[in-house]
Design an enzyme around this catalytic site. Structure first.
Site, PDB file in Angstrom:
ATOM      1  N   ASP A  37      43.122  41.181  36.412  1.00  0.00           N
ATOM      2  CA  ASP A  37      42.251  40.858  35.283  1.00  0.00           C
ATOM      3  C   ASP A  37      42.853  39.741  34.433  1.00  0.00           C
ATOM      4  OD1 ASP A  37      40.251  41.237  33.137  1.00  0.00           O
ATOM      5  OD2 ASP A  37      39.845  43.133  34.144  1.00  0.00           O
ATOM      6  N   HIS A  77      39.069  40.760  28.087  1.00  0.00           N
ATOM      7  CA  HIS A  77      38.469  41.454  29.238  1.00  0.00           C
ATOM      8  C   HIS A  77      39.436  42.476  29.839  1.00  0.00           C
ATOM      9  CE1 HIS A  77      36.798  41.608  33.416  1.00  0.00           C
ATOM     10  NE2 HIS A  77      35.640  41.412  32.817  1.00  0.00           N
ATOM     11  N   SER A 116      31.655  44.839  34.856  1.00  0.00           N
ATOM     12  CA  SER A 116      33.085  44.844  34.544  1.00  0.00           C
ATOM     13  C   SER A 116      33.494  46.110  33.817  1.00  0.00           C
ATOM     14  CB  SER A 116      33.430  43.677  33.610  1.00  0.00           C
ATOM     15  OG  SER A 116      33.686  42.517  34.326  1.00  0.00           O
TER      16      SER A 116
END
Ligand SMILES: *[C@@H]1O[C@H](CO)[C@@H](O)[C@H](O)[C@H]1NC(C)=O
Ligand SMILES: *[C@@H]1O[C@H](CO)[C@@H](O)[C@H](O)[C@H]1NC(C)=O
Ligand SMILES: *[C@@H]1O[C@H](CO)[C@@H](O)[C@H](O)[C@H]1NC(C)=O
Ligand SMILES: *[C@@H]1O[C@H](CO)[C@@H](O)[C@H](O)[C@H]1NC(C)=O
Ligand SMILES: *[C@@H]1O[C@H](CO)[C@@H](O)[C@H](O)[C@H]1NC(C)=O
Ligand SMILES: *[C@@H]1O[C@H](CO)[C@@H](O)[C@H](O)[C@H]1NC(C)=O
Ligand SMILES: CC(=O)N[C@H]1CO[C@H](CO)[C@@H](O)[C@@H]1O
Length: 768
Positions: free
Chosen positions: A141, A216, A553
């Site tokens: 990630d 994220h 996600s």
């Protein structure tokens, strides 16, 4: 239409290749499994990779520089700067399985949906921490924000000795930032700066640190295995205890991505490292665009996941945000657990009060300072167009389309006919026009609440939109106000399929039903990096440690957390057993006891939901499971059409394909769901075999029930399966007779039950 566009893009990109074949570009050269008999290790492999390069590139010096990554742990290969001509030369060599351009992969959350909030889907389940087995989750990630309270290690035991990973230091990241929760952190140099980016990133990423400057990775990591944090909220919304799906699991972050996305070569390296570091599960919330789906042998995630799976590591991936069109699901190889996104039973309501007293339930998150008592003039964008601007543009809040003399101090109403102008841009346009607030009419996007920071905002569907426009038409001085956001729990129906969630069938093969399962991916509250965006932090407040995001996600790490939870209780279960347990126990019903629906209220099908919304508690005791072995996947590659030589290289040993290999046989892969890619009108029936393994009580008898679409005759033989011990296997056959069926996909399910366990498999059958 979609197909035309697809071909158009392919030919454009081929044209680009043709014109740019002189200058070196990053390529991945994939060489298959490591052969331990041949004394292959990191040193010998890296030397041999350099040798291969120097054989085709004359200068000693040059090739050293051009080797970007060497893969030598879970599989072998390298990435390097190559011209098209050299890449073609290499791909002709015997030892080479495939050579492909380094690809740009996307993060599966979109900036336009940005933050939203809710309680963690799994966090709300009362997970017990009584299972002692350590599970290590690796995430590929954007890095991690180690100061987040979600990554505190209070109460965690010593790091298991099998862990071989490292905590790399980098810009603003020290060894001491790792602890007993965050046990590993690595980063990869070639973030895709050398690869063309789809757009110019707004922030500059410090290269060389595991620290997350996007948000994220911090969000996904805390969703999968964040520690319990009491009193978590997003500025008061969705208040409660936040925790990940498996709070007792360890985390290792592999930062291969930045705000612009990820280089495929770095993602491959991250998977290679994660497997040798000793992770049990890898979570990947990224992927390529559904427009450019690569073949399995040129898809870095498919290749990395294949070898991870070979070593007993489960790989969970997001299916993409390119829905609701069919054939958009990606990361759909049969050895990957592919995740779709759903809503949860929480909604953020920001109600609109019209001057005529009507109250309209809008959706949005606002932290504005408007008060309940005052109201503001209301104007439709189309009535406030700047000179020379068509009303159609002004009604869409296009940049530059509004006359601020007509909008100043008012609440503006805009429609959303054009997806290229995001909500974020419309908000900026409305703010720029000195409005007090924005009401957006958008039937599709309204289900995914938009966070407008300190600016008043609410979003409504078409029906309510007409009501508002009629009111504006009906009076000389229309007025309105936008009320405080409240979070509504127990919202019904839930879950529903998120409109953005990518849909099956898979573009590469329809013989496997994808996506596999669905999990919460709309308005998910999880750890955030402190926001420095203007207007994002309410006046007088400190930046929140939590943020709200949407995307597959966010759904992916929910399944990762659930898988870790199952593995902690069943340490010996293989990746395919865990996947089967999650699939056959998933629910196809919403909280109003009706079949799952899509965001327009129509019944969803298996290409939308996969097996359904995960139920981790039930998945602990699935009764029967469908085991899929590495050998099964090698047969799959035969049926798909690869050469024996290629498959042998992937297997790391000589492998022979059956003589009659053909794509129709893919349906017989021992998968927990069934997809028949085509039954043509002349044959009318097709027969499929499956084998189940008893992981429940030794002595049990299961019988089958079938739910078939109209016109289908579905027979299962035998109709009863008797087991006398644990781990005993039994096979059955299903035949689909479609003489009376209409054309296109028909969906149904078959369910085995012994009274205590319910083992459901969905099927999708395409009648031509
Ligand atoms: C991206 O931004 C940089 C600096 O802001 C600029 O120099 C460059 O030309 C931009 N690239 C593209 C493709 O717009
Ligand atoms: C939670 O926050 C509230 C106010 O924000 C405070 O009164 C309360 O003591 C906090 N509880 C805990 C357990 O920290
Ligand atoms: C709300 O805050 C803005 C500045 O953030 C200020 O200009 C405005 O007057 C305030 N409105 C009300 C109703 O208090
Ligand atoms: C509002 O009035 C305009 C003409 O003045 C008309 O074109 C439009 O359809 C009306 N809108 C609604 C929702 O009634
Ligand atoms: C929901 O399903 C119906 C029926 O298949 C379809 O017409 C509609 O476009 C779907 N809506 C979304 C948002 O996927
Ligand atoms: C298994 O179940 C059958 C039928 O219920 C019973 O007769 C038999 O004794 C059981 N065997 C064992 C080992 O429990
Ligand atoms: C318009 C308005 O009242 N704004 C609200 C936005 O949301 C926050 C959080 O719920 C409320 O406190 C504000 O009052």
């Amino acid at each position: 239409m979609a197909n035309l566009l697809f071909f158009f893009l392919i030919s454009v990109s081929q044209f680009l290749y043709a014109t740019s074949n002189k200058s070196p570009e990053p390529f991945v050269v994939y060489l298959g499994s490591i052969n331990s008999n041949k004394d292959e290790n990191s040193y010998t492999l890296q030397a041999s990779h350099l040798q291969m390069l120097s054989n085709i590139i004359p200068s000693e010096e040059k090739e050293r520089v051009s080797l970007i990554h060497s893969y030598s742990n879970a599989f072998k290969g390298f990435s390097a700067m190559l011209t098209e001509e050299k890449a073609a030369l290499l791909s002709g060599e015997d030892a080479v399985v495939s050579v492909f351009r380094d690809q740009h992969l996307q993060l599966h959350t979109t900036r336009s949906w940005d933050f939203i909030e809710s309680e963690l889907g799994l966090g709300s389940l009362k997970f017990h921490q009584r299972f002692p087995k350590d599970v290590i989750i690796g995430l590929v990630d954007t890095g991690i924000w180690p100061e987040s309270p979600s990554f505190a290690d209070a109460g965690m035991g010593e790091i298991p000795s099998r862990w071989k990973g490292v905590c790399m230091e980098g810009i603003d990241f020290k060894k001491s930032d790792c602890n007993k929760k965050l046990i590993g952190a690595r980063y990869y140099g070639n973030q895709p700066s050398s690869i063309h980016l789809p757009s110019n990133g707004t922030k500059t990423t410090p290269q060389g640190s595991p620290r997350d400057d996007v948000g994220h990775g911090t969000h996904t990591a805390s969703t999968a295995a964040g520690a319990m944090v009491l009193n978590a909220s997003y500025y008061g919304l969705a208040h409660g205890a936040a925790k990940g799906g498996s709070p007792s699991s360890r985390l290792a972050m592999y930062k291969a991505c930045s705000i612009g996305g990820c280089a495929g070569s770095a993602v491959l390296k991250a998977i290679d490292d994660a497997v040798s570091d000793g992770v049990d599960i890898i979570s990947i919330s990224i992927g390529m665009s559904s427009m450019f789906q690569s073949d399995f042998l040129s898809d870095p995630i498919a290749i990395g996941a294949f070898h991870a799976n070979q070593k007993g590591v489960l790989v969970v991936c997001s299916g993409g945000n390119d829905g609701p069109d069919p054939y958009t699901v990606i990361n759909a190889a049969p050895w990957i657990l592919t995740v779709a996104a759903s809503s949860i039973d929480r909604s953020f309501q920001s109600s609109i009060v019209l001057g005529n007293g009507n109250v309209i339930k809008g959706i949005g998150i606002n932290f504005s300072n408007l008060t309940h008592s005052a109201s503001y003039p209301l104007v439709f964008g189309g009535h406030a167009a700047a000179q020379g601007t068509p009303a159609s543009e002004a009604s869409n809040c296009y940049p530059g389309s509004l006359d601020s003399r007509k909008t100043k101090g008012k609440i503006i109403v805009c429609v959303d006919n054009d997806p290229t102008v995001t909500r974020k841009i419309k908000k900026l346009v409305a703010q720029d026009a000195q409005t007090k607030g924005l009401i957006l009419i958008d039937e599709v996007e309204k289900g995914v609440a938009f966070d407008s920071g300190s600016y008043p905002f609410s979003e409504v569907g078409d029906k309510a939109g007409v009501q508002i426009l009629k009111y504006i038409n009906s009076t000389k001085n229309p007025v309105a106000t936008i009320l405080p956001t409240v979070d509504v729990n127990g919202y019904k129906p839930a879950p529903i399929v998120a409109y953005f969630s990518s849909r099956g069938p898979g573009g590469l093969t329809e013989g496997i039903l994808k996506p596999d399962v669905m999990a919460p991916g709309v308005s998910i509250l999880a750890a955030a990096i402190p926001s420095n965006e203007i207007g994002a932090v309410p006046d007088g407040k400190k930046p929140s440690n939590f943020g709200i995001k949407s995307g597959t996600s966010m759904a992916c790490p929910h399944v990762t957390g659930a898988a870790a939870f199952i593995r902690s209780s069943h340490p010996r279960w293989s990746p395919s057993i865990i996947r089967s347990a999650l699939m056959t126990t998933a629910t196809a019903w919403s909280n109003i006891g009706k079949p799952l629906t899509n965001s327009s209220g129509a019944n969803a099908n298996l290409h939308d939901t996969g097996a359904g919304e995960i139920s981790p508690m039930k998945a602990l005791r699935p009764g029967l499971v469908y085991e899929t072995t590495t050998e099964d996947y090698l047969y799959f590659l035969c049926y798909y059409g690869y050469k024996e030589q290629v498959i042998s290289a992937m297997a790391g040993t000589k492998f022979s394909c059956p003589k009659n290999s053909s794509p129709e046989l893919i349906t017989n892969l021992n998968y927990p769901s069934i997809s028949v890619a085509r039954i043509d009108g002349t044959k009318n029936t097709v027969s499929v075999t499956r084998t189940v393994t008893n992981v429940g009580p030794g002595n049990s008898t299961y019988s089958v029930t079938v739910e078939a679409p109209s016109g289908f005759i579905v027979r299962v033989s035998p109709e009863k399966l008797a087991f006398s011990k644990r781990w005993m296997k039994a096979s059955y056959q299903v035949s689909f007779d479609v003489k009376g069926a209409s054309k296109g996909y028909g969906f149904g399910s078959l369910t085995w039950s012994d009274g205590a366990h319910i083992v459901r498999s969905g099927f999708a059958v395409n009648v031509l």
